[in-house]
Design an enzyme around this catalytic site. Structure first.
Site, PDB file in Angstrom:
ATOM      1  N   HIS A 172      -2.276   7.751   8.078  1.00  0.00           N
ATOM      2  CA  HIS A 172      -3.575   7.094   7.874  1.00  0.00           C
ATOM      3  C   HIS A 172      -4.642   7.544   8.884  1.00  0.00           C
ATOM      4  O   HIS A 172      -5.826   7.400   8.633  1.00  0.00           O
ATOM      5  CB  HIS A 172      -3.430   5.576   8.032  1.00  0.00           C
ATOM      6  CG  HIS A 172      -2.703   4.899   6.925  1.00  0.00           C
ATOM      7  ND1 HIS A 172      -1.424   5.230   6.574  1.00  0.00           N
ATOM      8  CD2 HIS A 172      -3.075   3.884   6.105  1.00  0.00           C
ATOM      9  CE1 HIS A 172      -1.043   4.446   5.570  1.00  0.00           C
ATOM     10  NE2 HIS A 172      -2.035   3.626   5.268  1.00  0.00           N
ATOM     11  N   GLU A 179      -6.192   0.826   5.823  1.00  0.00           N
ATOM     12  CA  GLU A 179      -5.941   0.587   4.398  1.00  0.00           C
ATOM     13  C   GLU A 179      -6.886  -0.480   3.831  1.00  0.00           C
ATOM     14  O   GLU A 179      -7.287  -0.419   2.678  1.00  0.00           O
ATOM     15  CB  GLU A 179      -4.501   0.134   4.217  1.00  0.00           C
ATOM     16  CG  GLU A 179      -3.967   0.559   2.902  1.00  0.00           C
ATOM     17  CD  GLU A 179      -2.477   0.803   3.018  1.00  0.00           C
ATOM     18  OE1 GLU A 179      -1.758   0.002   2.440  1.00  0.00           O
ATOM     19  OE2 GLU A 179      -2.068   1.741   3.703  1.00  0.00           O
ATOM     20  N   CYS A 226       0.389   9.498  12.412  1.00  0.00           N
ATOM     21  CA  CYS A 226       0.512   8.596  11.263  1.00  0.00           C
ATOM     22  C   CYS A 226      -0.421   9.117  10.173  1.00  0.00           C
ATOM     23  O   CYS A 226      -1.537   9.574  10.465  1.00  0.00           O
ATOM     24  CB  CYS A 226       0.108   7.178  11.664  1.00  0.00           C
ATOM     25  SG  CYS A 226       0.061   6.015  10.288  1.00  0.00           S
ATOM     26  N   ASP A 228       5.325   9.542   0.486  1.00  0.00           N
ATOM     27  CA  ASP A 228       4.930   8.715   1.636  1.00  0.00           C
ATOM     28  C   ASP A 228       5.327   7.278   1.315  1.00  0.00           C
ATOM     29  O   ASP A 228       5.666   6.957   0.173  1.00  0.00           O
ATOM     30  CB  ASP A 228       3.407   8.814   1.835  1.00  0.00           C
ATOM     31  CG  ASP A 228       2.905   7.931   2.970  1.00  0.00           C
ATOM     32  OD1 ASP A 228       3.588   7.823   4.006  1.00  0.00           O
ATOM     33  OD2 ASP A 228       1.825   7.308   2.822  1.00  0.00           O
ATOM     34  N   SER A 229       5.245   6.423   2.320  1.00  0.00           N
ATOM     35  CA  SER A 229       5.495   5.003   2.093  1.00  0.00           C
ATOM     36  C   SER A 229       4.442   4.408   1.156  1.00  0.00           C
ATOM     37  O   SER A 229       4.694   3.400   0.518  1.00  0.00           O
ATOM     38  CB  SER A 229       5.455   4.258   3.424  1.00  0.00           C
ATOM     39  OG  SER A 229       4.222   4.522   4.069  1.00  0.00           O
ATOM     40  N   CYS A 245       5.023  11.412   5.603  1.00  0.00           N
ATOM     41  CA  CYS A 245       5.035  10.117   6.282  1.00  0.00           C
ATOM     42  C   CYS A 245       5.732  10.353   7.615  1.00  0.00           C
ATOM     43  O   CYS A 245       6.839  10.907   7.640  1.00  0.00           O
ATOM     44  CB  CYS A 245       5.810   9.107   5.435  1.00  0.00           C
ATOM     45  SG  CYS A 245       6.143   7.534   6.264  1.00  0.00           S
TER      46      CYS A 245
HETATM   47  N1  DGL Z   1       2.980   6.446   6.294  1.00  0.00           N
HETATM   48  C1  DGL Z   1       3.334   5.783   7.525  1.00  0.00           C
HETATM   49  C2  DGL Z   1       3.446   6.818   8.646  1.00  0.00           C
HETATM   50  O1  DGL Z   1       2.890   7.897   8.602  1.00  0.00           O
HETATM   51  C3  DGL Z   1       2.328   4.713   7.914  1.00  0.00           C
HETATM   52  C4  DGL Z   1       2.303   3.513   7.017  1.00  0.00           C
HETATM   53  C5  DGL Z   1       3.601   2.729   7.026  1.00  0.00           C
HETATM   54  O2  DGL Z   1       3.932   2.102   8.049  1.00  0.00           O
HETATM   55  O3  DGL Z   1       4.258   2.735   6.011  1.00  0.00           O
HETATM   56  O4  DGL Z   1       4.142   6.557   9.604  1.00  0.00           O
END
Ligand code: DGL
Length: 270
Positions: free
Chosen positions: A190, A156, A188, A12-13, A75
């Site tokens: 999160h 976050e 997303c 993930d990011s 992600c």
């Molecule tokens: N992990 C990203 C997503 O699911 C969200 C956080 C980011 O913007 O890096 O799109």
């Protein structure tokens, strides 16, 4: 090491993808995994598609160096921009699972002749990936989407289940775009953490679809079909890497993974 004993790679990011890792751990307790969060480049939500493809390719190579048997792009933004790139790096023997397709299929299978909403980062929503995938699978559905860029940083920072998060959520979901929807996709990593608040916004009258459980099921099915599923009861091993370590990331992991974990730094960009 036998193929089935190798770990699953998940990336993930940042640490939001731990919601997906946690669902995989719950459903597949015998599977080991290696998680990578690209905290050096977070957030992906407003990066260019080229950058996201570049980052994702390097992370996939890292997971292959660690002998992963499958790669999960946990992600939404990277799934939207870099699925093909990661498949190319992994080759035909390593299955790649993204978080968008299983949710699109679930939605297309469970709903008919109605409107469905999607929220996610700017990057995910701009690609219209959910709209195109779902409307192609089930043309009786109308998919309406809206970017909600404040939500990921808000979560976050620990702002959920409180009056601030409720105000932000209410303001995004009150938009006319979403009037009359029968389900809302949380597009997303999160957002599972605000699922209850979103449900109460809709007074529990519509289904709120989050990707974690649906994606864990997809991982199970794909590993089974590819004969890569762990068939023995083993003590699974988990490693968590991030590309830029800070204590605040380590503290936040508990929110997403539901248990305390130790993060290791892997400076794959040096
Ligand atoms: N992990 C990203 C997503 O699911 C969200 C956080 C980011 O913007 O890096 O799109």
């Amino acid at each position: 090491m036998k193929n089935i004993d190798r770990p699953i790679g998940i990336f993930d990011s940042g640490i939001g993808g731990l919601t997906v890792a946690s669902a995989i751990k719950k459903l597949l307790p015998n599977e080991s995994f290696i998680y990578f969060g690209d905290t050096a480049h977070l957030p992906y939500g407003d990066k260019s598609p080229e950058s996201i493809r570049h980052y994702s390719a390097r992370i996939a190579a890292f997971l292959l160096e660690k002998k992963c048997k499958a790669v999960v792009i946990a992600c939404n933004t990277a799934s939207a921009h870099a699925f093909k790139t990661v498949q190319d790096i992994c080759g035909p023997k390593i299955p790649v699972i993204n978080v968008v397709d299983p949710v699109a299929r679930y939605t297309a299978d469970h709903y008919n002749n109605c409107k469905v909403g999607v929220i996610g980062t700017k990057g995910t929503i701009q690609t219209r990936i959910y709209v195109n995938r779902i409307e192609k699978l089930n043309p009786s559905l109308k998919v309406l989407s809206n970017a909600t860029p404040l939500l990921a940083p808000m979560i976050e920072e620990g702002f959920f289940n409180n009056s601030i998060s409720q105000t932000v959520i209410d303001s995004y979901l009150s938009k006319r775009t979403f009037s009359g929807i029968q389900a809302l996709i949380l597009g997303c990593t999160h957002y599972p953490l605000i699922k209850k608040e979103v449900e109460s916004f809709y007074k529990k009258k519509i289904e709120i679809i989050d990707s974690a459980g649906v994606v864990a099921n997809e991982v199970k099915n794909i590993l089974t079909d590819s004969k890569l599923i762990q068939t023995q009861e083993l003590e699974a091993k988990y490693s968590f890497f991030i590309s830029d370590f800070t204590e605040s990331f380590e503290k936040s992991t508990k929110t997403f993974f539901k248990e305390k974990i130790k993060l290791e730094e892997a400076r794959i960009w040096d």
